[in-house]
Scaffold this motif. Structure first.
Motif, PDB file in Angstrom:
ATOM      1  N   ALA A 137       0.828  -1.211   0.000  1.00  0.00           N
ATOM      2  CA  ALA A 137       0.000   0.000   0.000  1.00  0.00           C
ATOM      3  C   ALA A 137       0.858   1.256   0.000  1.00  0.00           C
ATOM      4  O   ALA A 137       0.559   2.234  -0.695  1.00  0.00           O
ATOM      5  N   ALA A 138       1.948   1.240   0.752  1.00  0.00           N
ATOM      6  CA  ALA A 138       2.820   2.415   0.830  1.00  0.00           C
ATOM      7  C   ALA A 138       3.479   2.700  -0.514  1.00  0.00           C
ATOM      8  O   ALA A 138       3.491   3.846  -0.979  1.00  0.00           O
ATOM      9  N   VAL A 139       4.026   1.681  -1.130  1.00  0.00           N
ATOM     10  CA  VAL A 139       4.694   1.899  -2.412  1.00  0.00           C
ATOM     11  C   VAL A 139       3.679   2.266  -3.489  1.00  0.00           C
ATOM     12  O   VAL A 139       3.925   3.142  -4.319  1.00  0.00           O
ATOM     13  N   GLU A 140       2.498   1.651  -3.455  1.00  0.00           N
ATOM     14  CA  GLU A 140       1.453   2.004  -4.418  1.00  0.00           C
ATOM     15  C   GLU A 140       1.039   3.470  -4.246  1.00  0.00           C
ATOM     16  O   GLU A 140       0.941   4.219  -5.222  1.00  0.00           O
ATOM     17  N   HIS A 141       0.854   3.882  -3.024  1.00  0.00           N
ATOM     18  CA  HIS A 141       0.450   5.266  -2.730  1.00  0.00           C
ATOM     19  C   HIS A 141       1.483   6.256  -3.264  1.00  0.00           C
ATOM     20  O   HIS A 141       1.143   7.215  -3.964  1.00  0.00           O
ATOM     21  N   LEU A 142       2.739   6.032  -2.944  1.00  0.00           N
ATOM     22  CA  LEU A 142       3.754   6.987  -3.353  1.00  0.00           C
ATOM     23  C   LEU A 142       4.086   6.885  -4.837  1.00  0.00           C
ATOM     24  O   LEU A 142       4.413   7.886  -5.473  1.00  0.00           O
ATOM     25  N   THR A 143       3.970   5.695  -5.392  1.00  0.00           N
ATOM     26  CA  THR A 143       4.186   5.553  -6.829  1.00  0.00           C
ATOM     27  C   THR A 143       3.110   6.303  -7.599  1.00  0.00           C
ATOM     28  O   THR A 143       3.395   6.981  -8.588  1.00  0.00           O
ATOM     29  N   GLU A 144       1.875   6.198  -7.133  1.00  0.00           N
ATOM     30  CA  GLU A 144       0.788   6.938  -7.785  1.00  0.00           C
ATOM     31  C   GLU A 144       0.984   8.445  -7.640  1.00  0.00           C
ATOM     32  O   GLU A 144       0.760   9.204  -8.583  1.00  0.00           O
ATOM     33  N   ARG A 145       1.425   8.867  -6.461  1.00  0.00           N
ATOM     34  CA  ARG A 145       1.671  10.299  -6.258  1.00  0.00           C
ATOM     35  C   ARG A 145       2.799  10.777  -7.165  1.00  0.00           C
ATOM     36  O   ARG A 145       2.692  11.809  -7.822  1.00  0.00           O
ATOM     37  N   ARG A 146       3.883  10.000  -7.222  1.00  0.00           N
ATOM     38  CA  ARG A 146       5.027  10.373  -8.067  1.00  0.00           C
ATOM     39  C   ARG A 146       4.617  10.327  -9.539  1.00  0.00           C
ATOM     40  O   ARG A 146       5.026  11.170 -10.327  1.00  0.00           O
ATOM     41  N   GLY A 147       3.781   9.350  -9.901  1.00  0.00           N
ATOM     42  CA  GLY A 147       3.285   9.270 -11.271  1.00  0.00           C
ATOM     43  C   GLY A 147       2.440  10.480 -11.629  1.00  0.00           C
ATOM     44  O   GLY A 147       2.528  11.006 -12.745  1.00  0.00           O
ATOM     45  N   ALA A 148       1.646  10.942 -10.669  1.00  0.00           N
ATOM     46  CA  ALA A 148       0.831  12.138 -10.911  1.00  0.00           C
ATOM     47  C   ALA A 148       1.718  13.360 -11.086  1.00  0.00           C
ATOM     48  O   ALA A 148       1.463  14.218 -11.937  1.00  0.00           O
ATOM     49  N   GLU A 149       2.790  13.447 -10.292  1.00  0.00           N
ATOM     50  CA  GLU A 149       3.736  14.555 -10.434  1.00  0.00           C
ATOM     51  C   GLU A 149       4.410  14.508 -11.804  1.00  0.00           C
ATOM     52  O   GLU A 149       4.555  15.540 -12.475  1.00  0.00           O
ATOM     53  N   LEU A 150       4.820  13.306 -12.222  1.00  0.00           N
ATOM     54  CA  LEU A 150       5.467  13.149 -13.525  1.00  0.00           C
ATOM     55  C   LEU A 150       4.487  13.498 -14.640  1.00  0.00           C
ATOM     56  O   LEU A 150       4.836  14.193 -15.597  1.00  0.00           O
ATOM     57  N   SER A 151       3.254  13.053 -14.494  1.00  0.00           N
ATOM     58  CA  SER A 151       2.224  13.345 -15.488  1.00  0.00           C
ATOM     59  C   SER A 151       1.986  14.847 -15.606  1.00  0.00           C
ATOM     60  O   SER A 151       1.887  15.392 -16.712  1.00  0.00           O
ATOM     61  N   ALA A 152       1.930  15.534 -14.474  1.00  0.00           N
ATOM     62  CA  ALA A 152       1.721  16.984 -14.489  1.00  0.00           C
ATOM     63  C   ALA A 152       2.907  17.693 -15.137  1.00  0.00           C
ATOM     64  O   ALA A 152       2.730  18.636 -15.928  1.00  0.00           O
ATOM     65  N   ALA A 153       4.112  17.242 -14.827  1.00  0.00           N
ATOM     66  CA  ALA A 153       5.305  17.852 -15.421  1.00  0.00           C
ATOM     67  C   ALA A 153       5.326  17.623 -16.935  1.00  0.00           C
ATOM     68  O   ALA A 153       5.637  18.536 -17.706  1.00  0.00           O
ATOM     69  N   PHE A 154       4.979  16.412 -17.359  1.00  0.00           N
ATOM     70  CA  PHE A 154       4.926  16.114 -18.797  1.00  0.00           C
ATOM     71  C   PHE A 154       3.838  16.939 -19.472  1.00  0.00           C
ATOM     72  O   PHE A 154       4.013  17.414 -20.584  1.00  0.00           O
ATOM     73  N   ALA A 155       2.694  17.100 -18.803  1.00  0.00           N
ATOM     74  CA  ALA A 155       1.595  17.882 -19.383  1.00  0.00           C
ATOM     75  C   ALA A 155       2.012  19.340 -19.574  1.00  0.00           C
ATOM     76  O   ALA A 155       1.724  19.945 -20.610  1.00  0.00           O
TER      77      ALA A 155
END
Length: 196
Positions: free
Chosen positions: A50-68
């Motif tokens: 759960a911890a890695v999923e939570h932070l991976t999703e958060r980091r993925g959202a950050e990466l997605s926003a930066a790419f956008a």
């Protein structure tokens, strides 16, 4: 409380590894009673996944926003395409050299010999891998239906994962940046050949 438990778990995975992370240590670090921790996460595997999923999703959202934000900038020249491509590759390199990747790596290694953990981590990593691939295709603005493009994107992701793995042992950020600059140039030439 749940967020504190998840953050504490990732911190401990990075600092102590999977074997050195216990639910007791997580409860202490998070400032949460053992009973409250067990209420949210009955097993260590439940907690670390759960911890890695939570932070991976958060980091993925950050990466997605930066790419956008990057994709919103128009590219109207070969030099502009090269600059964007280099920026995307460097952003990916930073993403896979982050503490979240180190924590995920701890789970991958532990899951290799733990069937229950593998059953939980495997689908998560497949989903994360597909999303990273999709984001990279979009950020690069490439057409995967063109011959070799999918393989170039996947090679890029494999490269940054490998460099991320190396960064868990030593700080090689200068070397990583040199390699990624060279790869971005190779990628630009290869993709240019594929452009109509």
């Amino acid at each position: 409380m749940r967020a504190r438990l998840l953050e504490a778990t990732v911190e401990l995975l990075v600092e102590r590894g999977f074997a050195g992370t216990s639910t007791t240590l997580v409860s202490e670090r998070a400032g949460v009673s053992r009973g409250a921790q067990l209420h949210h996460f009955p097993t260590k595997n439940d907690l670390v996944v759960a911890a890695v999923e939570h932070l991976t999703e958060r980091r993925g959202a950050e990466l997605s926003a930066a790419f956008a934000a990057l994709s919103a900038q128009p590219v109207d020249s070969a030099a502009g395409r090269r600059t964007r491509l280099r920026t995307v590759v460097e952003m990916l390199g930073d993403h896979f050299a982050s503490p979240v990747f180190a924590a995920a790596l701890e789970l991958w290694v532990a899951a290799r010999t733990d069937e229950a953990l593998l059953a939980a981590v495997g689908p998560l990593e497949q989903r994360v891998g597909r999303e990273a691939h999709r984001l990279t295709v979009a950020a690069l603005g490439v057409d995967e239906s063109r011959r070799g493009t999918r393989e170039l994107v996947q090679a890029t992701l494999d490269l940054v994962r490998g460099l991320g793995l190396a960064s868990t042992i030593t700080d090689d950020s200068a070397r990583r940046r040199r390699i990624l600059r060279e790869w971005a140039d190779v990628l630009d030439r290869q993709l240019d050949e594929e452009r109509p």
